[in-house]
Design a protein around this motif. Structure first.
Motif, PDB file in Angstrom:
ATOM      1  N   ILE A   1      -4.666   3.722  19.309  1.00 39.50           N
ATOM      2  CA  ILE A   1      -4.112   4.757  18.436  1.00 39.50           C
ATOM      3  C   ILE A   1      -5.103   5.097  17.328  1.00 39.50           C
ATOM      4  O   ILE A   1      -5.357   6.269  17.027  1.00 39.50           O
ATOM      5  CB  ILE A   1      -2.771   4.290  17.839  1.00 39.50           C
ATOM      6  N   GLU A   2      -5.704   4.057  16.729  1.00 39.59           N
ATOM      7  CA  GLU A   2      -6.664   4.289  15.659  1.00 39.59           C
ATOM      8  C   GLU A   2      -7.854   5.115  16.146  1.00 39.59           C
ATOM      9  O   GLU A   2      -8.288   6.062  15.466  1.00 39.59           O
ATOM     10  CB  GLU A   2      -7.167   2.949  15.105  1.00 39.59           C
ATOM     11  N   SER A   3      -8.364   4.791  17.328  1.00 36.76           N
ATOM     12  CA  SER A   3      -9.539   5.500  17.844  1.00 36.76           C
ATOM     13  C   SER A   3      -9.237   6.965  18.129  1.00 36.76           C
ATOM     14  O   SER A   3     -10.038   7.849  17.825  1.00 36.76           O
ATOM     15  CB  SER A   3     -10.041   4.814  19.123  1.00 36.76           C
ATOM     16  N   VAL A   4      -8.065   7.227  18.721  1.00 31.50           N
ATOM     17  CA  VAL A   4      -7.702   8.609  19.036  1.00 31.50           C
ATOM     18  C   VAL A   4      -7.520   9.417  17.760  1.00 31.50           C
ATOM     19  O   VAL A   4      -8.016  10.549  17.635  1.00 31.50           O
ATOM     20  CB  VAL A   4      -6.418   8.655  19.896  1.00 31.50           C
ATOM     21  N   VAL A   5      -6.800   8.847  16.780  1.00 34.19           N
ATOM     22  CA  VAL A   5      -6.575   9.570  15.529  1.00 34.19           C
ATOM     23  C   VAL A   5      -7.899   9.822  14.818  1.00 34.19           C
ATOM     24  O   VAL A   5      -8.155  10.932  14.309  1.00 34.19           O
ATOM     25  CB  VAL A   5      -5.608   8.788  14.615  1.00 34.19           C
ATOM     26  N   LEU A   6      -8.787   8.831  14.788  1.00 33.61           N
ATOM     27  CA  LEU A   6     -10.073   9.005  14.119  1.00 33.61           C
ATOM     28  C   LEU A   6     -10.955  10.021  14.839  1.00 33.61           C
ATOM     29  O   LEU A   6     -11.745  10.727  14.210  1.00 33.61           O
ATOM     30  CB  LEU A   6     -10.800   7.665  14.026  1.00 33.61           C
ATOM     31  N   ALA A   7     -10.819  10.104  16.158  1.00 32.44           N
ATOM     32  CA  ALA A   7     -11.601  11.088  16.912  1.00 32.44           C
ATOM     33  C   ALA A   7     -11.161  12.511  16.576  1.00 32.44           C
ATOM     34  O   ALA A   7     -11.968  13.442  16.546  1.00 32.44           O
ATOM     35  CB  ALA A   7     -11.460  10.842  18.406  1.00 32.44           C
ATOM     36  N   LEU A   8      -9.863  12.673  16.307  1.00 34.78           N
ATOM     37  CA  LEU A   8      -9.326  14.004  16.024  1.00 34.78           C
ATOM     38  C   LEU A   8      -9.271  14.311  14.532  1.00 34.78           C
ATOM     39  O   LEU A   8      -9.348  15.476  14.130  1.00 34.78           O
ATOM     40  CB  LEU A   8      -7.923  14.130  16.633  1.00 34.78           C
ATOM     41  N   VAL A   9      -9.129  13.248  13.711  1.00 35.59           N
ATOM     42  CA  VAL A   9      -9.079  13.427  12.250  1.00 35.59           C
ATOM     43  C   VAL A   9     -10.009  12.391  11.627  1.00 35.59           C
ATOM     44  O   VAL A   9      -9.558  11.370  11.101  1.00 35.59           O
ATOM     45  CB  VAL A   9      -7.639  13.246  11.708  1.00 35.59           C
ATOM     46  N   PRO A  10     -11.334  12.588  11.675  1.00 34.86           N
ATOM     47  CA  PRO A  10     -12.280  11.567  11.217  1.00 34.86           C
ATOM     48  C   PRO A  10     -12.279  11.402   9.701  1.00 34.86           C
ATOM     49  O   PRO A  10     -11.863  12.283   8.962  1.00 34.86           O
ATOM     50  CB  PRO A  10     -13.625  12.100  11.714  1.00 34.86           C
ATOM     51  N   GLY A  11     -12.763  10.221   9.254  1.00 33.16           N
ATOM     52  CA  GLY A  11     -12.919   9.972   7.823  1.00 33.16           C
ATOM     53  C   GLY A  11     -12.474   8.575   7.438  1.00 33.16           C
ATOM     54  O   GLY A  11     -11.513   8.044   7.976  1.00 33.16           O
ATOM     55  N   ALA A  12     -13.183   7.970   6.463  1.00 29.08           N
ATOM     56  CA  ALA A  12     -12.837   6.617   6.024  1.00 29.08           C
ATOM     57  C   ALA A  12     -11.462   6.575   5.371  1.00 29.08           C
ATOM     58  O   ALA A  12     -10.738   5.582   5.467  1.00 29.08           O
ATOM     59  CB  ALA A  12     -13.892   6.110   5.027  1.00 29.08           C
ATOM     60  N   ASN A  13     -11.077   7.675   4.693  1.00 29.56           N
ATOM     61  CA  ASN A  13      -9.764   7.697   4.048  1.00 29.56           C
ATOM     62  C   ASN A  13      -8.640   7.639   5.070  1.00 29.56           C
ATOM     63  O   ASN A  13      -7.554   7.157   4.796  1.00 29.56           O
ATOM     64  CB  ASN A  13      -9.626   8.948   3.179  1.00 29.56           C
ATOM     65  N   VAL A  14      -8.899   8.129   6.285  1.00 27.02           N
ATOM     66  CA  VAL A  14      -7.892   8.081   7.343  1.00 27.02           C
ATOM     67  C   VAL A  14      -7.654   6.638   7.789  1.00 27.02           C
ATOM     68  O   VAL A  14      -6.537   6.258   8.124  1.00 27.02           O
ATOM     69  CB  VAL A  14      -8.319   8.962   8.543  1.00 27.02           C
ATOM     70  N   VAL A  15      -8.706   5.837   7.792  1.00 29.19           N
ATOM     71  CA  VAL A  15      -8.590   4.455   8.248  1.00 29.19           C
ATOM     72  C   VAL A  15      -7.600   3.677   7.386  1.00 29.19           C
ATOM     73  O   VAL A  15      -6.795   2.898   7.887  1.00 29.19           O
ATOM     74  CB  VAL A  15      -9.973   3.762   8.248  1.00 29.19           C
ATOM     75  N   GLY A  16      -7.629   3.898   6.076  1.00 26.57           N
ATOM     76  CA  GLY A  16      -6.684   3.223   5.190  1.00 26.57           C
ATOM     77  C   GLY A  16      -5.246   3.561   5.546  1.00 26.57           C
ATOM     78  O   GLY A  16      -4.374   2.691   5.577  1.00 26.57           O
ATOM     79  N   GLY A  17      -4.982   4.833   5.840  1.00 28.12           N
ATOM     80  CA  GLY A  17      -3.653   5.243   6.254  1.00 28.12           C
ATOM     81  C   GLY A  17      -3.247   4.616   7.567  1.00 28.12           C
ATOM     82  O   GLY A  17      -2.077   4.248   7.760  1.00 28.12           O
ATOM     83  N   LEU A  18      -4.207   4.478   8.482  1.00 27.72           N
ATOM     84  CA  LEU A  18      -3.910   3.855   9.770  1.00 27.72           C
ATOM     85  C   LEU A  18      -3.558   2.380   9.616  1.00 27.72           C
ATOM     86  O   LEU A  18      -2.697   1.863  10.325  1.00 27.72           O
ATOM     87  CB  LEU A  18      -5.111   4.016  10.714  1.00 27.72           C
ATOM     88  N   VAL A  19      -4.235   1.705   8.687  1.00 28.37           N
ATOM     89  CA  VAL A  19      -3.907   0.306   8.414  1.00 28.37           C
ATOM     90  C   VAL A  19      -2.471   0.212   7.889  1.00 28.37           C
ATOM     91  O   VAL A  19      -1.684  -0.654   8.313  1.00 28.37           O
ATOM     92  CB  VAL A  19      -4.898  -0.303   7.410  1.00 28.37           C
ATOM     93  N   LEU A  20      -2.116   1.102   6.967  1.00 25.67           N
ATOM     94  CA  LEU A  20      -0.753   1.105   6.431  1.00 25.67           C
ATOM     95  C   LEU A  20       0.259   1.391   7.532  1.00 25.67           C
ATOM     96  O   LEU A  20       1.313   0.750   7.599  1.00 25.67           O
ATOM     97  CB  LEU A  20      -0.636   2.152   5.326  1.00 25.67           C
TER      98      LEU A  20
END
Length: 289
Positions: free
Chosen positions: A240-259
């Motif tokens: 899920i993290e990889s797909v979301v990052l591929a479509l919506v890239p950015g370090a700030n997105v990673v924090g949201g994915l962790v949450l």
């Protein structure tokens, strides 16, 4: 596979960036994500409630809710839901009078409900907000909307089968028992609502640091969910993290994915383990309850 994908994610952005991104998420967004996660698990209890009715049994909602939450909160994280959550469901339902075949019907009913939800929400997202798909895939908005419209035909076709096909639908060696139209309508309604709540949880986690519309994120989540289901990686961890990052890239997105991972998977998983342990203890003290 999960370890490889997570390693790529965290090596690219670094723990400091991720920690800072998580710390910047407001409490209000955290509360919103938790509320959407709770609403999703409530919808999932209705999956089982309807599925048991479709299998020809009537159980109190409190029982189907107990079995559903215990099974799915654990199965979502463990992966291979047919085996993990299926085994927990069988543990509960067999004690309440359902046979193995009935439990299989419950599992299939719930799986179909998820599929209907994905088709419905994916179709709505592509028709109403095709911009992200157009940008990432490089195809025309008309084609994107056409694909979305085709996806929306799936729930309509299912309802038509429920209305006009009595008993089992036979597809070569497969025999699928179709529910009455009333239950079919409930499936088509509750499936998208559940996934919309999960997408709402993800949106709340990401919205604090990323400017993305809910409908656009809905399409992203549908793609991520389908990818996770196909991969069978436990909880879609890394997928899920990889797909979301591929479509919506950015370090700030990673924090949201962790949450999102903590809110929708880890916390319910720990609660589900506790609920299952208490239920097993109660079963030993008062058999048949």
């Amino acid at each position: 596979m999960a370890a490889y994908l997570l390693r790529r994610i965290y090596n690219e952005y670094g723990w400091d960036e991720i920690s800072r991104s998580v710390a910047e998420i407001p409490i209000a967004r955290l509360a919103g994500a938790a509320a959407f996660a709770a609403a999703s698990y409530f919808c999932l209890t209705l999956f089982d409630f309807l599925a048991v009715r479709s299998a020809g049994h009537r159980l109190a909602y409190r029982r189907t809710a107990l079995a559903s939450f215990s099974a799915l909160s654990i199965g979502h994280t463990v992966g291979l839901a047919v085996l993990s959550s299926g085994a927990i469901r069988y543990r509960f339902y067999s004690g309440w009078g359902l046979k193995a075949g009935d439990v299989a019907k419950v599992i299939l009913f719930c799986a179909i409900t998820v599929g209907l939800g994905l088709a419905t929400l994916g179709g709505i997202a592509l028709v109403a907000a095709p911009e992200l798909a157009v940008e990432r895939l490089g195809i025309g908005a008309g084609w994107v909307r056409a694909v979305g419209a085709c996806a929306l035909l799936a729930p309509l076709a299912y309802l038509a089968l429920c209305a006009f096909v009595r008993g089992e639908l036979r597809l070569r060696q497969w025999h699928v028992a179709l529910p009455p139209l009333k239950l079919g309508l409930a499936q088509v309604a509750i499936g998208p609502v559940n996934l919309a709540c999960v997408a709402g949880c993800l949106h709340q986690a990401l919205a604090a640091t990323t400017d993305i519309a809910y409908l656009q994120l809905l399409g992203v989540y549908v793609v991520a969910n389908v990818t996770a289901l196909v991969s069978h990686v436990p909880g879609g961890l890394g997928v899920i993290e990889s797909v979301v990052l591929a479509l919506v890239p950015g370090a700030n997105v990673v924090g949201g994915l962790v949450l999102f991972r903590l809110t929708y998977f880890l916390v319910p998983f720990l609660i589900g383990l506790l609920v299952l342990a208490v239920a097993e203890l109660a079963r030993r003290v008062r058999p048949g309850r």
